[in-house]
Design a protein around this motif. Structure first.
Motif, PDB file in Angstrom:
ATOM      1  N   PRO A   1      -7.075 -11.951  -1.045  1.00 44.24           N
ATOM      2  CA  PRO A   1      -6.904 -11.695   0.198  1.00 44.24           C
ATOM      3  C   PRO A   1      -7.738 -12.682   0.946  1.00 44.24           C
ATOM      4  O   PRO A   1      -7.467 -13.173   2.196  1.00 44.24           O
TER       5      PRO A   1
ATOM      6  N   TRP B   1      -8.374  -8.479  -5.974  1.00 37.81           N
ATOM      7  CA  TRP B   1      -8.149  -7.966  -4.682  1.00 37.81           C
ATOM      8  C   TRP B   1      -9.148  -8.469  -3.591  1.00 37.81           C
ATOM      9  O   TRP B   1      -8.942  -7.824  -2.307  1.00 37.81           O
TER      10      TRP B   1
ATOM     11  N   GLU C   1     -10.610  -5.716  -8.954  1.00 38.09           N
ATOM     12  CA  GLU C   1     -11.383  -5.660  -7.933  1.00 38.09           C
ATOM     13  C   GLU C   1     -11.769  -7.125  -7.398  1.00 38.09           C
ATOM     14  O   GLU C   1     -11.522  -7.332  -6.313  1.00 38.09           O
TER      15      GLU C   1
ATOM     16  N   VAL D   1     -10.923  -8.581   4.234  1.00 40.85           N
ATOM     17  CA  VAL D   1     -11.303  -8.588   2.842  1.00 40.85           C
ATOM     18  C   VAL D   1     -11.929  -7.319   2.454  1.00 40.85           C
ATOM     19  O   VAL D   1     -11.396  -6.725   1.439  1.00 40.85           O
TER      20      VAL D   1
ATOM     21  N   PHE E   1      -8.484  -0.151   1.019  1.00 42.62           N
ATOM     22  CA  PHE E   1      -7.306   0.325   0.454  1.00 42.62           C
ATOM     23  C   PHE E   1      -6.837   0.376  -0.876  1.00 42.62           C
ATOM     24  O   PHE E   1      -6.212   1.021  -1.491  1.00 42.62           O
ATOM     25  N   PHE E   2      -6.856  -0.976  -1.533  1.00 47.90           N
ATOM     26  CA  PHE E   2      -6.447  -1.113  -2.969  1.00 47.90           C
ATOM     27  C   PHE E   2      -7.426   0.072  -3.679  1.00 47.90           C
ATOM     28  O   PHE E   2      -6.748   0.572  -4.655  1.00 47.90           O
ATOM     29  N   SER E   3      -8.611   0.141  -3.703  1.00 47.53           N
ATOM     30  CA  SER E   3      -9.172   1.100  -4.387  1.00 47.53           C
ATOM     31  C   SER E   3      -8.963   2.659  -4.228  1.00 47.53           C
ATOM     32  O   SER E   3      -8.486   3.247  -5.149  1.00 47.53           O
TER      33      SER E   3
ATOM     34  N   LEU F   1     -13.479   7.823  -8.352  1.00 49.77           N
ATOM     35  CA  LEU F   1     -13.199   6.879  -7.288  1.00 49.77           C
ATOM     36  C   LEU F   1     -12.948   5.687  -7.806  1.00 49.77           C
ATOM     37  O   LEU F   1     -13.862   5.183  -8.672  1.00 49.77           O
ATOM     38  N   PHE F   2     -11.845   5.046  -7.643  1.00 47.51           N
ATOM     39  CA  PHE F   2     -11.742   3.708  -8.339  1.00 47.51           C
ATOM     40  C   PHE F   2     -12.779   2.639  -7.845  1.00 47.51           C
ATOM     41  O   PHE F   2     -12.777   2.234  -6.656  1.00 47.51           O
ATOM     42  N   GLY F   3     -13.493   2.116  -8.662  1.00 50.51           N
ATOM     43  CA  GLY F   3     -14.124   0.881  -8.218  1.00 50.51           C
ATOM     44  C   GLY F   3     -15.401   1.363  -7.022  1.00 50.51           C
ATOM     45  O   GLY F   3     -15.752   0.849  -6.281  1.00 50.51           O
TER      46      GLY F   3
ATOM     47  N   VAL G   1     -10.433   6.929 -15.234  1.00 49.23           N
ATOM     48  CA  VAL G   1     -10.617   5.409 -15.101  1.00 49.23           C
ATOM     49  C   VAL G   1     -11.591   5.073 -14.033  1.00 49.23           C
ATOM     50  O   VAL G   1     -11.159   5.808 -12.763  1.00 49.23           O
ATOM     51  N   GLU G   2     -12.637   4.510 -14.423  1.00 46.96           N
ATOM     52  CA  GLU G   2     -13.563   4.485 -13.183  1.00 46.96           C
ATOM     53  C   GLU G   2     -13.355   3.239 -12.562  1.00 46.96           C
ATOM     54  O   GLU G   2     -13.837   2.935 -11.156  1.00 46.96           O
ATOM     55  N   GLY G   3     -12.612   2.330 -12.967  1.00 51.93           N
ATOM     56  CA  GLY G   3     -12.396   1.123 -12.173  1.00 51.93           C
ATOM     57  C   GLY G   3     -11.822   0.128 -12.981  1.00 51.93           C
ATOM     58  O   GLY G   3     -11.870  -0.060 -14.315  1.00 51.93           O
TER      59      GLY G   3
ATOM     60  N   TRP H   1     -17.667  -1.363  -5.579  1.00 54.68           N
ATOM     61  CA  TRP H   1     -16.878  -2.207  -4.654  1.00 54.68           C
ATOM     62  C   TRP H   1     -16.868  -1.357  -3.457  1.00 54.68           C
ATOM     63  O   TRP H   1     -16.540  -1.863  -2.264  1.00 54.68           O
TER      64      TRP H   1
ATOM     65  N   ILE I   1       0.883  -1.060  -0.123  1.00 57.02           N
ATOM     66  CA  ILE I   1      -0.033   0.028  -0.083  1.00 57.02           C
ATOM     67  C   ILE I   1       0.860   1.191   0.038  1.00 57.02           C
ATOM     68  O   ILE I   1       0.592   2.291  -0.942  1.00 57.02           O
TER      69      ILE I   1
ATOM     70  N   VAL J   1     -10.115  -4.148   0.126  1.00 60.19           N
ATOM     71  CA  VAL J   1     -10.860  -3.679  -1.200  1.00 60.19           C
ATOM     72  C   VAL J   1     -10.797  -2.115  -1.140  1.00 60.19           C
ATOM     73  O   VAL J   1     -10.465  -1.236  -2.097  1.00 60.19           O
TER      74      VAL J   1
END
Lengths: 337, 616
Positions: free
Chosen positions: A95, A91, A88, B398, B404-406, B351-353, A81-83, B356, A57, B402
């Motif tokens: 985990p 990750w 997703e 889990v 943090f990664f996003s 905002l990425f994803g 970039v939306e996602g 999610w 991170i 999600v």
């Protein structure tokens, strides 16, 4: 793509450095029980994963702050970039798998920590506000110090006379609460000769910080010698009359937390000049303190509470004080003018 | 001055004092007629007896509410009288000291009360932190230490509950285009009932204190001084604020969204507020209940948790943690929502994803209900329960992962700006990461046997609280301060605040974890110098003072910026969110024209796109 490789390299580098750094710090006290081995093993494995996730991170975060920082005078927005659903899912699922592996390892590890030896020596532990008492039913002795033979599993059967306490020796790692009204158990196999400290680790009132007891791990031969010595001392005490010196020892172990001998006010009244002094109870009764009063106060503290002090629930029998011990204590009080 | 003394707040406090005396007097009269003890001076009797104080405390709360006039409309309706649908607030500062129905005023009332309690709780911590700077007892006795430590915990928790209520109250109606909350009177009631609750909690300091920590485990709490009861009563009453506030918020989000605002077009903070409110609405009852049971055990001799009467002390822990673990997510979910809300603005990227991230809030909230017994691995509960609770606890990683990664993916490739609010967002992210990563060793049972009840836990949860609440909360204050006041907070002072707080926090909590691993128990007034922790504690104390100083700088910043801060009435941060499309500060009932949602909330970088369009 080049950026991804740089970041991946830095993640690995930082993860390794963090893990090595943490290990170099010396994170845990020395291991002095067999149970500490699996626990430290699992903790170390977790540290590895933690170091990696930390780097995973932090590195891209810091990298982004440097590489994608808005330059002075620059306008406009970042890429739209939306996602990315595959990312997703990745990750989430990876985990999840790691977590399940750790849950499995954790359960297996707990099993190793709890492994029972049917031949284990039993020690009965009583916790009270604020001290510890150990009984060795096999040998008919009791002690305020926890003597243990090395490399033999001990089964502790633990009770509390008042509130919740907790049994913890950091070098042994494992911890177990003592709950009033039930017997809790913990098994420990000391693996290293030495002196340690048992600490109450569940907040139990005023003197909680000082609710410690010495723990001494010795060889089997020394342990046997200690047992013989304790047995002889107990026999000698039973044979002779009350003794102020022994009373003082008991005072230091059981009574000192609440009763002073220099006249200062504690949780309970001071013992200085107690005999022959006038006592006023909460219900207004007034009389001169004599031996009978003192004995009754120790055995049934709630039956006669001194004005200005809270009713306490000291239980002399449960902590293992015999009538001979009480006679010693009274003898000691007589010397406190 | 006269104007101040006649505000709802001051009337309420006067009524609370009189009500407390009246209630206590009433019980005392009955006890006198029954021939029971009515007066005395020991640890459970401060003049009045314990039952008199408890009943007095309850009557005091009701009197406070009556005195502030927050009940007036309801009382009039009950009497068959009509009232105005809306009440205009008086101009100037007076409106903040009395019941207002404007969600923005209530939001500020919550936030300011929260900051006051944050200072009080922080002050308690500084006092006992200073005591701990060296081994041996310096200036506190163990009972006062225990009381301050316990009060620090609960005062901070109430401060956090009021802080998130403040931010949610202020923002949610604006973000969804509503004129106010669904139930404005209930909203005012939810705030005003929290004030006498805070007074009750603090009054325990004068009534013998209590030595159990905020967890209040019996049997210790069943024999603690009178202050214990004031703590129980205070938490019980504060719980009402939480439950009713959550109910109101859920109703608002369900009923009052602008046209076109479908579930996945809500600002992400609204999702966090919903997730938090689901927990508050359904779990808070359990802490109130568990404390009420101990209260009754003390007052009426009911043996719920008294083994001598067949009770079971461990049942209390289950009831208590069934709220108090999910409560942790109540504290952090809004903060994580603020991080998700602000990152796209300052990274200038979507905002990425989004979906999610939204679902991960709900995921955390739901899994959070199934993990409570991980606080009890050493408690003596049924041993075989420990493994399933280990599984459920680790699962929390889990949905948190999600997020943090996003967040990192949101930053990647952006055009990142770092004014003060963004700095606090980033610090929150990093500190919460440390809190999260120090979690799994507590979740796996065998390692927790070592870590439980040590400073490792103390460091772990201070990182989650600071990362999940304190840093995002301050980010929100810096970010929306112009919205509320039309002035911008000073950036230079903001940087001082940031660097002192962040460095102090990192040093403090990492050091806590370190001494905890080495054998430092938590909640002790003194420690054995032989452990060699003196220097560590000195460092932690200095770090704590740095944090306190940073908060002081923040207050100075608020004061000076209010007086002569840079005017900022426009879209200060160049955000797409609807509240920034109109001038600041906003009038009562928010938008003069309604808006329609016509696009995605975070389409930064998509030319020609818009989130909302105002109707003509």
């Amino acid at each position: 793509m080049r950026r991804i490789f740089v970041v991946a390299f830095l993640v690995v580098l930082v993860a390794v450095l963090v893990f090595l750094g943490l290990n170099a710090l010396g994170l845990l006290p020395e291991q002095a029980a067999a149970q500490a081995e699996p626990i430290d093993w699992l903790l170390n494995l977790e540290l590895m994963v933690i170091s990696f996730l930390f780097a995973l991170i932090i590195v891209p975060l810091v990298y982004s702050l440097v590489a994608f920082r808005r330059k002075p005078g620059e306008t406009g927005d970042g890429e739209h970039v939306e996602g990315n659903t595959r990312l997703e899912i990745g990750w989430t699922v990876i985990p999840l798998i790691i977590v399940l592996i750790f849950a499995y390892l954790g359960a297996e590890n707990l099993g190793r920590v709890r492994r029972a030896d049917p031949q284990a020596m039993q020690v009965q532990v009583t916790g009270y506000q604020w001290g510890w008492q150990f009984k060795y039913p096999q040998y008919g002795i009791r002690s305020q110090e926890l003597y243990l033979p090395v490399n033999e599993q001990v089964l502790f059967k633990m009770e509390s006379t008042d509130v919740i306490h907790s049994f913890w020796v950091p070098e042994f790692r494992v911890k177990q609460d003592l709950v009033p009204g039930r017997v809790t158990e913990v098994r420990i196999t000391p693996s290293r000769v030495g002196r340690y400290t048992l600490m109450c680790s569940e907040l139990c009132g005023t003197q909680h910080a000082y609710m410690n007891a010495p723990v001494v791990v010795v060889s089997r031969a020394e342990f046997d010698a200690w047992v013989a010595e304790r047995q002889a001392a107990a026999a000698a005490a039973a044979a002779s009359g009350p003794d102020a010196a022994r009373g003082e020892e008991k005072y230091l172990m059981y009574c000192k937390a609440c009763h002073s001998i220099d006249g200062s006010k504690g949780v309970g009244p001071t013992w200085r000049g107690l005999l022959g002094e006038q006592v006023v109870l909460t219900d207004g009764t007034t009389f001169i303190a004599d031996e009978a009063y003192i004995l009754r106060s120790i055995k049934e503290p709630a039956s006669q509470v001194v004005a200005g002090y809270p009713p306490m629930a000291f239980n002399a029998e449960a902590v293992g004080l015999t009538d001979a011990d009480l006679a010693d204590i009274v003898e000691f009080i007589k010397t406190l003018k | 001055m006269k104007k101040f003394l006649s505000t709802g707040l001051m009337r309420g406090l006067a009524f609370q004092i009189l009500g407390t005396l009246a209630g206590a007097g009433f019980v005392t009269l009955i006890r006198f007629l029954m021939g029971l003890k009515i007066w005395g001076w020991d640890k459970t009797t401060y003049g009045f007896t314990e039952p008199a104080w408890v009943f007095g405390g309850l009557v005091g709360v009701l009197s406070f509410l009556y005195g502030t006039r927050v009940l007036d409309d309801w009382l009039k309706w009950a009497a068959g009288k009509e009232t105005h649908e809306r009440h205009e607030d008086p101009p100037g500062w007076v409106k903040f000291f009395g019941p207002s129905l404007d969600h923005k005023v209530i939001g500020i009332q919550y936030t300011v009360t929260s900051l006051i309690l944050l200072s009080v709780g922080g002050l308690f911590a500084l006092i006992f932190r200073t005591e701990l700077a060296a081994s041996g007892l310096q200036f506190l006795d163990p009972d006062l230490y225990n009381t301050l430590m316990s009060l620090h915990g609960i005062v901070m928790i109430v401060s956090i509950l009021l802080g998130i209520a403040g931010v949610m109250n202020y923002l949610v109606p604006m973000m969804i285009g509503a004129a106010d909350m669904t139930f404005p009177r209930l909203n005012a009631f939810s705030f005003w009932i929290a004030v006498p609750a805070a007074v009750l909690l603090l009054s325990s300091l004068a009534l013998g204190g209590f030595d159990t920590g905020w967890t209040g485990y019996p049997p210790l709490s069943a024999r603690a001084p009178l202050g214990m009861q004031m703590f129980f009563l205070g938490v019980f009453v504060a719980g009402w604020s939480s439950i009713l506030g959550a109910l109101n918020l859920l109703a608002t989000v369900l009923r009052l969204r602008a046209r076109g605002m479908t579930a996945f077009r809500m600002p992400i903070f609204v999702w966090a507020a919903v997730a938090t409110s689901i927990i508050s609405l359904t779990a808070t009852q359990l802490i109130g209940l568990s404390f009420q049971l101990v209260m009754f055990q003390r007052l009426f001799g009911m043996g719920f948790f008294d083994p001598a009467k067949g009770g079971n002390p461990i049942i209390f822990q289950h009831l208590f943690w069934f709220y108090s673990h999910p409560a942790v997510y109540v504290f952090v979910l809004p903060g994580l929502g603020i991080i998700s809300e602000l990152l796209p603005v300052f990274a200038r990227k979507p905002l990425f994803g989004y979906k999610w991230v939204a679902m991960s809030s709900l995921g955390i909230a739901l899994v959070g209900f199934l993990v409570w017994a991980h606080h009890m691995f050493t408690s003596g509960m049924n041993e075989y329960l420990r493994v399933p609770f280990m599984y459920s606890t680790l699962l929390v990683a889990v949905p948190t992962g999600v997020k943090f990664f996003s967040w990192v993916a949101t930053l990647w490739g952006g055009k990142i700006e770092t004014p003060t609010p963004m700095m606090f967002v980033l610090a929150g992210l990093v500190v919460f990461l440390l809190g999260g990563l120090s979690g799994p060793p507590n979740a796996t049972v065998s390692t927790d046997l070592h870590l439980h009840d040590t400073y490792f836990i103390v460091g772990h949860f201070h990182d989650t609280m600071f990362g999940g609440y304190v840093f995002p909360f301050f980010a929100a204050l810096y970010y929306w301060f112009p919205k509320a006041t039309g002035k911008k907070l000073n950036e230079k002072l903001g940087h001082w605040h940031f660097w002192l707080m962040t460095s102090g926090m990192l040093v403090l909590t990492l050091w806590m974890m370190r001494v905890g691993l080495l054998g430092m128990r938590r909640r002790i007034a003194d420690y054995d110098p032989a452990l060699g922790f003196d220097l560590s504690h000195l460092v932690m104390t200095v770090a704590a003072f740095a944090i306190a100083l940073s908060v002081l700088i923040f207050f100075v910043n608020v004061y000076t910026s209010l007086r002569k801060g840079q005017a900022a009435t426009g879209n200060v941060w160049n955000s797409r969110s609807p509240e920034w499309q109109v001038p600041s500060p906003m009038p009562a009932h928010n938008y003069e024209k309604e808006f329609r949602v016509v696009g995605e909330p975070y389409d930064y970088g998509l030319p020609g796109s818009a989130y909302v369009k105002f109707e003509d």
